[in-house]
Motif scaffolding. Structure first.
Motif, PDB file in Angstrom:
ATOM      1  N   ASN A  63       0.935  -1.237   0.022  1.00  0.00           N
ATOM      2  CA  ASN A  63      -0.014   0.116   0.200  1.00  0.00           C
ATOM      3  C   ASN A  63       0.789   1.273  -0.032  1.00  0.00           C
ATOM      4  N   ARG A  64       2.230   1.200   0.392  1.00  0.00           N
ATOM      5  CA  ARG A  64       3.173   2.240   0.210  1.00  0.00           C
ATOM      6  C   ARG A  64       3.299   2.401  -0.885  1.00  0.00           C
ATOM      7  N   HIS A  65       3.245   1.517  -1.945  1.00  0.00           N
ATOM      8  CA  HIS A  65       3.758   1.445  -3.346  1.00  0.00           C
ATOM      9  C   HIS A  65       2.751   0.797  -4.355  1.00  0.00           C
ATOM     10  N   PRO A  66       1.391   1.481  -4.230  1.00  0.00           N
ATOM     11  CA  PRO A  66       0.264   1.062  -4.934  1.00  0.00           C
ATOM     12  C   PRO A  66       0.679   0.809  -6.622  1.00  0.00           C
ATOM     13  N   HIS A  67       1.340   1.708  -6.968  1.00  0.00           N
ATOM     14  CA  HIS A  67       1.768   1.733  -8.623  1.00  0.00           C
ATOM     15  C   HIS A  67       2.610   0.356  -8.978  1.00  0.00           C
ATOM     16  N   LEU A  68       3.262  -0.274  -7.853  1.00  0.00           N
ATOM     17  CA  LEU A  68       3.759  -1.401  -8.212  1.00  0.00           C
ATOM     18  C   LEU A  68       2.963  -2.666  -7.989  1.00  0.00           C
ATOM     19  N   LYS A 113      13.575  -0.632 -24.548  1.00  0.00           N
ATOM     20  CA  LYS A 113      12.504  -1.232 -24.300  1.00  0.00           C
ATOM     21  C   LYS A 113      12.255  -1.656 -22.882  1.00  0.00           C
ATOM     22  N   MET A 114      13.143  -1.152 -22.263  1.00  0.00           N
ATOM     23  CA  MET A 114      13.076  -1.306 -20.862  1.00  0.00           C
ATOM     24  C   MET A 114      12.492  -0.192 -19.925  1.00  0.00           C
ATOM     25  N   HIS A 115      11.323  -0.560 -19.188  1.00  0.00           N
ATOM     26  CA  HIS A 115      10.735   0.368 -18.416  1.00  0.00           C
ATOM     27  C   HIS A 115      10.752  -0.174 -17.019  1.00  0.00           C
ATOM     28  N   HIS A 116      11.626   0.325 -16.141  1.00  0.00           N
ATOM     29  CA  HIS A 116      11.706  -0.316 -14.850  1.00  0.00           C
ATOM     30  C   HIS A 116      11.021  -0.611 -13.970  1.00  0.00           C
ATOM     31  N   THR A 117       9.993   0.482 -13.868  1.00  0.00           N
ATOM     32  CA  THR A 117       8.683   0.624 -12.911  1.00  0.00           C
ATOM     33  C   THR A 117       7.543  -0.646 -13.484  1.00  0.00           C
ATOM     34  N   GLU A 118       7.396  -0.294 -14.764  1.00  0.00           N
ATOM     35  CA  GLU A 118       6.446  -1.048 -15.390  1.00  0.00           C
ATOM     36  C   GLU A 118       7.050  -2.558 -15.246  1.00  0.00           C
ATOM     37  N   ASP A 119       8.096  -2.921 -15.501  1.00  0.00           N
ATOM     38  CA  ASP A 119       8.597  -4.265 -15.468  1.00  0.00           C
ATOM     39  C   ASP A 119       8.420  -4.882 -14.240  1.00  0.00           C
ATOM     40  N   PHE A 124       5.990  -8.671 -10.044  1.00  0.00           N
ATOM     41  CA  PHE A 124       5.056  -8.805  -8.899  1.00  0.00           C
ATOM     42  C   PHE A 124       3.676  -9.493  -9.564  1.00  0.00           C
ATOM     43  N   MET A 125       3.147  -9.287 -10.481  1.00  0.00           N
ATOM     44  CA  MET A 125       2.009  -9.781 -10.968  1.00  0.00           C
ATOM     45  C   MET A 125       2.283 -11.276 -11.330  1.00  0.00           C
TER      46      MET A 125
END
Length: 286
Positions: A63-68, A113-119, A124-125
């Motif tokens: 919950n501290r990092h909901p975007h992840l 092609k690397m997008h670290h946060t989205e990757d 985690f999914m």
């Protein structure tokens, strides 16, 4: 009663206690999958109080990092972009010592092609999907005793390293170190480049000494990996017999689609401030 029967009774008693505690705890979401709860419990060697601490840390960091961890969709454009250029693959079966193995590698090597946060969100999914799936299809009641990760460094350049987001890297490593619902047993880095020391110098400040000791660097060939991970668990492209990367990729994508509603359901992840308990307890471990 036999020792096995007594252990089973204790297990059910402890899990029921954890379920009731979970539902009544305002620091936690509304729901938790029964298999995920068992993983927390096993990770803490059946210690109920330590299990509670781990669960609270896990959801606090989420919950501290909901975007992840919360605002996610395995079928959105960000996820598609990640899965098109990289593989995040749980491998079938368990090692002789009962560990689950996952493989991470690039399919395309262009750094842009690397997008670290989205990757990281995609990573985690896949992990959250795996944690509610039996570890070994042949033995569905057996939980892994730990986690082994294989990172294939082939194609990794300093341009990739320059695209790391420090806040994301810090959150990722902290979650693995203090909140993962399985025990991290080993991290194997294969196909390491000649400039490995420069890569390590970037990430080492974020890694605890305890976790760093789990990392093995395989700098000569894949042969040294086989001493730790049986060939039959590895993809054909890595000298194994667990099927092709394409087959494993298809299986992982299918699992993500099947668990999409679960992954996106805030009741499983989001800690709400308002009243969220309805007073009744789940009895799912009778």
């Amino acid at each position: 009663m036999s020792a096995e029967g007594e252990n089973g009774t204790q297990l059910r008693r402890d899990l029921n206690e954890l379920v009731e505690w979970f539902q009544q705890n305002e620091k936690l979401p509304q729901e938790i999958d029964p298999l995920l709860l068992r993983r927390f419990y096993q990770c803490m060697y059946g210690d109920v109080e330590e299990t509670k601490k781990l669960i609270e840390v896990n959801y606090s960091l989420r919950n501290r990092h909901p975007h992840l961890f919360i605002k996610r969709d395995p079928l959105d454009d960000d996820s598609k972009r990640t899965f098109d250029y990289a593989d995040i693959l749980p491998l079938p079966g368990l090692t002789p010592d009962g560990s689950k193995v996952s493989l991470y590698c690039f399919r395309e090597f262009e750094a842009t092609k690397m997008h670290h946060t989205e990757d990281t969100r995609a990573f985690f999914m896949v992990a959250d999907c795996r944690f509610v799936t039996p570890d070994d299809a042949a033995r569905p009641n057996i939980l892994s005793e730990g986690e082994v990760q294989i990172f294939d460094m082939k194609g990794t350049t300093m341009r990739h390293i320059s695209r790391l987001t420090i806040s994301t890297l810090r959150a990722y490593i902290k979650f693995l170190q203090v909140a993962f619902p399985v025990r991290l047993r080993a991290i194997h880095m294969v196909n390491c480049p000649s400039y490995l020391d420069r890569i390590v110098s970037v990430v080492k400040p974020f890694i605890s000494d305890e976790v760093f000791k789990l990392i093995r660097f395989h700098t000569v060939s894949m042969d040294s990996l086989y001493a730790f991970v049986p060939r039959e668990m590895l993809p054909e492209e890595y000298g194994g017999s667990a099927g092709s990367l394409e087959t494993l990729r298809t299986h992982t994508k299918k699992a993500l689609v099947e668990h999409r509603d679960y992954l996106m359901n805030p009741n499983h992840w989001l800690v709400e401030k308002s009243e969220k308990r309805n007073g009744h307890s789940w009895r799912i471990f009778r």
